[in-house]
Design a protein around this motif. Structure first.
Motif, PDB file in Angstrom:
ATOM      1  N   ASN A 154       9.073   3.850  18.797  1.00 25.00           N
ATOM      2  CA  ASN A 154       8.476   4.509  19.882  1.00 25.00           C
ATOM      3  C   ASN A 154       9.713   4.735  20.741  1.00 25.00           C
ATOM      4  O   ASN A 154      10.728   4.401  20.645  1.00 25.00           O
ATOM      5  CB  ASN A 154       7.421   3.723  20.666  1.00 25.00           C
ATOM      6  N   ALA A 156      10.273   3.602  23.872  1.00 20.08           N
ATOM      7  CA  ALA A 156      10.755   2.240  24.324  1.00 20.08           C
ATOM      8  C   ALA A 156      11.912   1.839  23.412  1.00 20.08           C
ATOM      9  O   ALA A 156      13.128   1.441  23.777  1.00 20.08           O
ATOM     10  CB  ALA A 156       9.787   1.191  24.385  1.00 20.08           C
ATOM     11  N   ILE A 182       7.263   1.971  33.374  1.00 20.73           N
ATOM     12  CA  ILE A 182       6.280   2.750  32.788  1.00 20.73           C
ATOM     13  C   ILE A 182       5.340   1.836  32.036  1.00 20.73           C
ATOM     14  O   ILE A 182       5.546   1.421  31.106  1.00 20.73           O
ATOM     15  CB  ILE A 182       6.998   3.695  31.831  1.00 20.73           C
ATOM     16  N   PHE A 186       7.343  -1.464  30.062  1.00 18.96           N
ATOM     17  CA  PHE A 186       8.657  -0.896  30.089  1.00 18.96           C
ATOM     18  C   PHE A 186       9.217  -0.596  31.273  1.00 18.96           C
ATOM     19  O   PHE A 186       8.837   0.079  32.156  1.00 18.96           O
ATOM     20  CB  PHE A 186       8.509   0.556  29.120  1.00 18.96           C
ATOM     21  N   SER A 230       8.982  10.098  35.478  1.00 14.72           N
ATOM     22  CA  SER A 230       7.584   9.973  34.701  1.00 14.72           C
ATOM     23  C   SER A 230       6.425  10.098  35.798  1.00 14.72           C
ATOM     24  O   SER A 230       5.848  10.784  36.437  1.00 14.72           O
ATOM     25  CB  SER A 230       7.532   8.915  33.800  1.00 14.72           C
ATOM     26  N   SER A 294       9.209  10.526  23.818  1.00 18.91           N
ATOM     27  CA  SER A 294       8.115   9.919  23.211  1.00 18.91           C
ATOM     28  C   SER A 294       7.427  10.836  21.969  1.00 18.91           C
ATOM     29  O   SER A 294       7.406  12.214  22.380  1.00 18.91           O
ATOM     30  CB  SER A 294       6.711   9.595  23.971  1.00 18.91           C
ATOM     31  N   LYS A 297       3.396  11.740  23.247  1.00 11.51           N
ATOM     32  CA  LYS A 297       3.180  12.335  24.890  1.00 11.51           C
ATOM     33  C   LYS A 297       2.966  13.884  24.631  1.00 11.51           C
ATOM     34  O   LYS A 297       2.341  14.406  23.980  1.00 11.51           O
ATOM     35  CB  LYS A 297       4.243  11.757  25.968  1.00 11.51           C
ATOM     36  N   GLY A 304       6.187   7.392  18.317  1.00 11.04           N
ATOM     37  CA  GLY A 304       7.237   7.548  17.884  1.00 11.04           C
ATOM     38  C   GLY A 304       8.302   7.836  18.828  1.00 11.04           C
ATOM     39  O   GLY A 304       7.990   8.090  19.762  1.00 11.04           O
TER      40      GLY A 304
HETATM   41  C1  PLP Z   1       6.651   6.728  28.249  1.00 10.75           C
HETATM   42  C2  PLP Z   1       8.208   6.529  28.530  1.00 10.75           C
HETATM   43  C3  PLP Z   1       8.714   5.306  27.853  1.00 10.75           C
HETATM   44  C4  PLP Z   1       8.085   4.815  26.882  1.00 10.75           C
HETATM   45  O1  PLP Z   1       7.785   5.462  25.798  1.00 10.75           O
HETATM   46  P1  PLP Z   1       6.814   4.978  24.662  1.00 10.75           P
HETATM   47  O2  PLP Z   1       6.890   5.940  23.571  1.00 10.75           O
HETATM   48  O3  PLP Z   1       5.572   4.897  25.368  1.00 10.75           O
HETATM   49  O4  PLP Z   1       7.249   3.734  24.147  1.00 10.75           O
HETATM   50  C5  PLP Z   1      10.205   5.311  28.189  1.00 10.75           C
HETATM   51  N1  PLP Z   1      10.814   5.988  29.273  1.00 10.75           N
HETATM   52  C6  PLP Z   1      10.020   6.982  29.785  1.00 10.75           C
HETATM   53  C7  PLP Z   1      10.937   7.682  30.922  1.00 10.75           C
HETATM   54  C8  PLP Z   1       8.609   7.462  29.599  1.00 10.75           C
HETATM   55  O5  PLP Z   1       7.976   8.067  30.214  1.00 10.75           O
END
Ligand code: PLP
Length: 464
Positions: A154, A156, A182, A186, A230, A294, A297, A304
């Motif tokens: 993912n 992260a 987030i 995270f 974000s 991501s 998203k 991923g």
């Molecule tokens: C959503 C997000 C993450 C985490 O992404 P995941 O795919 O949910 O692990 C990390 N950094 C930013 C800036 C994000 O918006």
């Protein structure tokens, strides 16, 4: 409440597991589920009943009541915990509801690749061991303009792995305005620490200048990191440093620059009137060394983390032992390859279609849902209301998406009761309560779900 001396005979009259198994219901249960499941369900119900009796909460015992409870528990135990729900919240990238729905092509490819064997790590041309990343790297390079690409578990993990590779024991420079959290687990400072890097904060919450970065650079610096804010926005007296400026600074000082983009959109959203979210190819053009984003998203794929950028750095990242710990499996790769292929030809990505479908399509769907509901329910006030929703998943936080929702005011039960019944329905319907009314946002309801939706709502509106 029964007195303590009343409880003993009640406890003594509880049937044993064996008695229940040999009883008339036992035979039926055993024909429906495995012995392990049936015995498990009986044990749980008996133990709960025993507790009730001991606490004085139960003063009677009926075999019928016990059997009904066992029936219910057995049904719960033999159905999947993770199952499809109808998303009537209007939030397209709902993190609690599994984020991006996949395209048919992606689903078909997952099935095809996972049913039997595949060339996951086998080079068919050479007849020897191959690498799993090749299946998505070529197409990602084409779509983003990057020299190389890698997909991990993912985003992260993508950030953690990149930071660890470039900055273990060294400093990562981040603006104080971008030390974001987030969704709970995270948090930028925590990820830096977990990656073995030392966070070097620069600037202030509202303003960071290029000189702040410049002054912080030393022989200890491993990386300059820019983070997409974000899910929040600093407004008013603010300033941040553009990716272009950071990329130029990094080049001059010989320090890699990475942008954690979070959402990461492959197409230019200006065509939909959104100017706040630069696409991944546009970011790559700015000259940064690495971009992470991501898969589930705005890209609209499975979970991923995509890392795209410099060939040299990505090669280093692949060799990091942590890369193995966060690698993706064949089903994920199969889904990504299909989604990325969709971008190459049709552009039919469900997430983008749901977000940017014409308002009149949503209105027509809301109308259809309302008409169906009115046909079967005269015990509720049902209206179509113009509403607004968010993209979700921390994506496009400042964009309000106009939508239409079916607002339901039940007459015989409370709105909260209706919401709860929908959530526990089959299939579960996840709705929101707005202004003490239940709202079903038509944006995220798929046409093929309307029948199930109206059935669940109609069943829920009737008092039990
Ligand atoms: C959503 C997000 C993450 C985490 O992404 P995941 O795919 O949910 O692990 C990390 N950094 C930013 C800036 C994000 O918006």
């Amino acid at each position: 409440m029964s007195a303590a001396h009343d409880r003993q005979p009640l406890l003594a009259s509880l049937p044993s597991v064996d008695e229940l198994l040999k009883g008339p219901h036992g035979i039926v249960w055993l024909s429906q589920a495995s012995r392990t499941l049936v015995v498990g369900a009986i044990r749980e119900v008996l133990s709960a009943k025993r507790d009730e009796i001991l606490k004085g909460l139960s003063s009677e015992l009926s075999l019928q009541g016990l059997s009904a409870a066992i029936n219910l528990r057995l049904a719960q135990l033999s159905s999947f915990s993770l199952r499809p729900v109808i998303n009537a919240t209007g939030i397209v990238l709902h993190t609690n509801l599994g984020r991006a729905p996949l395209s048919e092509k992606a689903i078909e490819n997952v099935i095809a690749v996972s049913r039997g064997y595949s060339n996951l790590e086998y080079d068919l041309a050479e007849g020897q061991r191959g690498k799993r990343h090749v299946h998505t790297a070529r197409i990602l390079k084409q779509l983003t303009g990057a020299e190389d690409a890698l997909i991990v578990n993912n985003n992260a993990a993508a950030v953690l792995l990149s930071v660890n590779t470039l900055s273990q024991g060294r400093e990562v420079i981040v603006s104080r305005g971008e030390l974001v959290e987030i969704g709970g687990s995270f948090r930028v400072p925590d990820v830096m620490a977990a990656g073995g890097a030392i966070l070097r904060e620069v600037g202030t919450t509202n303003k960071t200048h290029i000189q702040d970065y410049n002054r912080a650079i030393s022989e200890r610096t491993g990386l300059i990191l820019k983070v997409h804010q974000s899910n929040y926005k600093v407004i008013g007296f603010t300033q941040d440093v553009s990716v272009e400026e950071l990329a130029a600074l990094g080049k001059k000082q010989g320090i890699p620059v990475m942008y954690d983009l979070g959402s990461g959109c492959l197409v230019d959203l200006k065509q939909y009137g959104i100017h706040s979210e630069p696409s991944v190819p546009a970011i790559m053009k700015s000259g940064v060394d690495l971009v992470t984003f991501s898969g589930d998203k705005l890209l609209g794929g499975p979970q991923g983390g995509l890392i795209v950028g410099s060939k040299e750095i990505i090669e280093k990242i692949r060799k990091n032992p942590l890369a193995r710990a966060v690698r993706v499996d064949k089903m994920t790769i199969a889904a990504f390859e299909a989604v990325l292929m969709d971008y190459m030809d049709s552009g039919n990505v469900p997430v983008l279609q749901m977000l940017f479908q014409p308002l009149k399509t949503i209105k027509a769907r809301a109308g259809k849902i309302a008409a169906q509901l009115r046909k079967y329910n005269d015990n509720a006030d049902i209206r179509i209301i113009k509403d607004s929703s968010k993209a979700g998943g921390g994506s496009l936080p400042e964009v309000e998406f106009e939508t239409y929702a079916v607002y339901i005011n039940p007459m015989q039960i409370s709105v909260n009761e209706l919401e709860k019944r929908l959530r526990q329905g089959s299939p579960p319907v996840i709705a929101r309560i707005r202004e003490n009314t239940l709202a079903l946002d038509a944006r995220t309801i798929r046409d093929q779900e309307i029948k199930d939706l109206t059935r669940t709502v109609s069943a829920s509106l009737t008092p039990s």
